[in-house]
Design a protein around this motif. Structure first.
Motif, PDB file in Angstrom:
ATOM      1  N   LYS A  90       0.846  -1.177   0.000  1.00 58.57           N
ATOM      2  CA  LYS A  90       0.000   0.000   0.000  1.00 58.57           C
ATOM      3  C   LYS A  90       0.888   1.237   0.000  1.00 58.57           C
ATOM      4  O   LYS A  90       1.923   1.266   0.658  1.00 58.57           O
ATOM      5  CB  LYS A  90      -0.893   0.007   1.228  1.00 58.57           C
ATOM      6  CG  LYS A  90      -1.913  -1.105   1.239  1.00 58.57           C
ATOM      7  CD  LYS A  90      -2.767  -1.016   2.476  1.00 58.57           C
ATOM      8  CE  LYS A  90      -3.777  -2.125   2.494  1.00 58.57           C
ATOM      9  NZ  LYS A  90      -4.590  -2.097   3.718  1.00 58.57           N
ATOM     10  N   PRO A  91       0.500   2.248  -0.754  1.00 58.65           N
ATOM     11  CA  PRO A  91       1.302   3.477  -0.735  1.00 58.65           C
ATOM     12  C   PRO A  91       1.240   4.129   0.635  1.00 58.65           C
ATOM     13  O   PRO A  91       0.286   3.951   1.383  1.00 58.65           O
ATOM     14  CB  PRO A  91       0.651   4.350  -1.805  1.00 58.65           C
ATOM     15  CG  PRO A  91      -0.727   3.818  -1.945  1.00 58.65           C
ATOM     16  CD  PRO A  91      -0.661   2.347  -1.625  1.00 58.65           C
ATOM     17  N   ALA A  92       2.270   4.872   0.931  1.00 57.10           N
ATOM     18  CA  ALA A  92       2.323   5.552   2.227  1.00 57.10           C
ATOM     19  C   ALA A  92       1.179   6.549   2.324  1.00 57.10           C
ATOM     20  O   ALA A  92       0.850   7.249   1.372  1.00 57.10           O
ATOM     21  CB  ALA A  92       3.651   6.269   2.387  1.00 57.10           C
ATOM     22  N   LYS A  93       0.579   6.600   3.485  1.00 54.91           N
ATOM     23  CA  LYS A  93      -0.536   7.496   3.684  1.00 54.91           C
ATOM     24  C   LYS A  93      -0.021   8.924   3.829  1.00 54.91           C
ATOM     25  O   LYS A  93       0.929   9.183   4.563  1.00 54.91           O
ATOM     26  CB  LYS A  93      -1.315   7.090   4.938  1.00 54.91           C
ATOM     27  CG  LYS A  93      -2.618   7.810   5.093  1.00 54.91           C
ATOM     28  CD  LYS A  93      -3.425   7.246   6.243  1.00 54.91           C
ATOM     29  CE  LYS A  93      -4.753   7.951   6.337  1.00 54.91           C
ATOM     30  NZ  LYS A  93      -5.549   7.454   7.443  1.00 54.91           N
ATOM     31  N   ILE A  94      -0.652   9.815   3.098  1.00 51.60           N
ATOM     32  CA  ILE A  94      -0.243  11.217   3.128  1.00 51.60           C
ATOM     33  C   ILE A  94      -1.097  11.946   4.149  1.00 51.60           C
ATOM     34  O   ILE A  94      -2.324  11.864   4.113  1.00 51.60           O
ATOM     35  CB  ILE A  94      -0.404  11.872   1.746  1.00 51.60           C
ATOM     36  CG1 ILE A  94       0.456  11.134   0.727  1.00 51.60           C
ATOM     37  CG2 ILE A  94      -0.067  13.344   1.803  1.00 51.60           C
ATOM     38  CD1 ILE A  94       0.240  11.575  -0.698  1.00 51.60           C
ATOM     39  N   PHE A  95      -0.455  12.653   5.042  1.00 53.30           N
ATOM     40  CA  PHE A  95      -1.154  13.435   6.047  1.00 53.30           C
ATOM     41  C   PHE A  95      -1.194  14.885   5.583  1.00 53.30           C
ATOM     42  O   PHE A  95      -0.155  15.499   5.340  1.00 53.30           O
ATOM     43  CB  PHE A  95      -0.447  13.343   7.405  1.00 53.30           C
ATOM     44  CG  PHE A  95      -0.516  11.974   8.001  1.00 53.30           C
ATOM     45  CD1 PHE A  95      -1.656  11.558   8.678  1.00 53.30           C
ATOM     46  CD2 PHE A  95       0.535  11.094   7.882  1.00 53.30           C
ATOM     47  CE1 PHE A  95      -1.730  10.300   9.230  1.00 53.30           C
ATOM     48  CE2 PHE A  95       0.473   9.835   8.425  1.00 53.30           C
ATOM     49  CZ  PHE A  95      -0.672   9.435   9.102  1.00 53.30           C
ATOM     50  N   TRP A  96      -2.375  15.396   5.447  1.00 54.72           N
ATOM     51  CA  TRP A  96      -2.533  16.774   5.031  1.00 54.72           C
ATOM     52  C   TRP A  96      -2.718  17.643   6.273  1.00 54.72           C
ATOM     53  O   TRP A  96      -3.501  17.325   7.146  1.00 54.72           O
ATOM     54  CB  TRP A  96      -3.754  16.925   4.118  1.00 54.72           C
ATOM     55  CG  TRP A  96      -3.586  16.189   2.838  1.00 54.72           C
ATOM     56  CD1 TRP A  96      -4.003  14.934   2.559  1.00 54.72           C
ATOM     57  CD2 TRP A  96      -2.921  16.649   1.678  1.00 54.72           C
ATOM     58  NE1 TRP A  96      -3.656  14.565   1.300  1.00 54.72           N
ATOM     59  CE2 TRP A  96      -2.981  15.614   0.718  1.00 54.72           C
ATOM     60  CE3 TRP A  96      -2.274  17.833   1.330  1.00 54.72           C
ATOM     61  CZ2 TRP A  96      -2.428  15.735  -0.548  1.00 54.72           C
ATOM     62  CZ3 TRP A  96      -1.731  17.940   0.065  1.00 54.72           C
ATOM     63  CH2 TRP A  96      -1.807  16.903  -0.844  1.00 54.72           C
TER      64      TRP A  96
END
Length: 110
Positions: A90-96
């Protein structure tokens, strides 16, 4: 699986055996038995798998045998069967994050 029972009279049994013997020669000529892997072919197959890192499906096509035969050969030779495909992670989760306003300064400095 459903079991079935076939009952044949003893007088008909001899006739059935004769018919099967007649068909046996025809079956062998029309559908020749597939030869098992020879030691030379097996050695070359193992070398290609270990040195060139080919997939088992590709080797089965090249050597004209089934995947199960190749897996059985590897198990007999104590070779670990590993997949060549890279697992999809799974791609790394991006935190906005919201930009914070600067405190203490007015929004517009003129």
């Amino acid at each position: 699986m459903e079991e079935s029972i076939i009952r044949i009279r003893a007088s008909d049994l001899e006739e059935v055996i004769q018919i099967l013997r007649i068909y046996q020669s025809e079956i062998i000529t029309n559908y020749p038995r597939k030869r098992a892997l020879t030691r030379v072919k097996a050695h070359e197959l193992i070398n290609r798998y270990l040195n060139k890192c080919l997939e088992i499906e590709t080797l089965a096509i090249q050597f004209d045998c089934s995947v199960t035969e190749i897996k059985q050969l590897f198990l007999e030779e104590n070779i670990v069967i590993a997949g060549n495909k890279i697992p999809k992670e799974k791609p790394a989760k991006i935190f906005w994050r919201r930009k914070k306003r600067r405190s203490g300064l007015p929004e517009k400095c003129w």
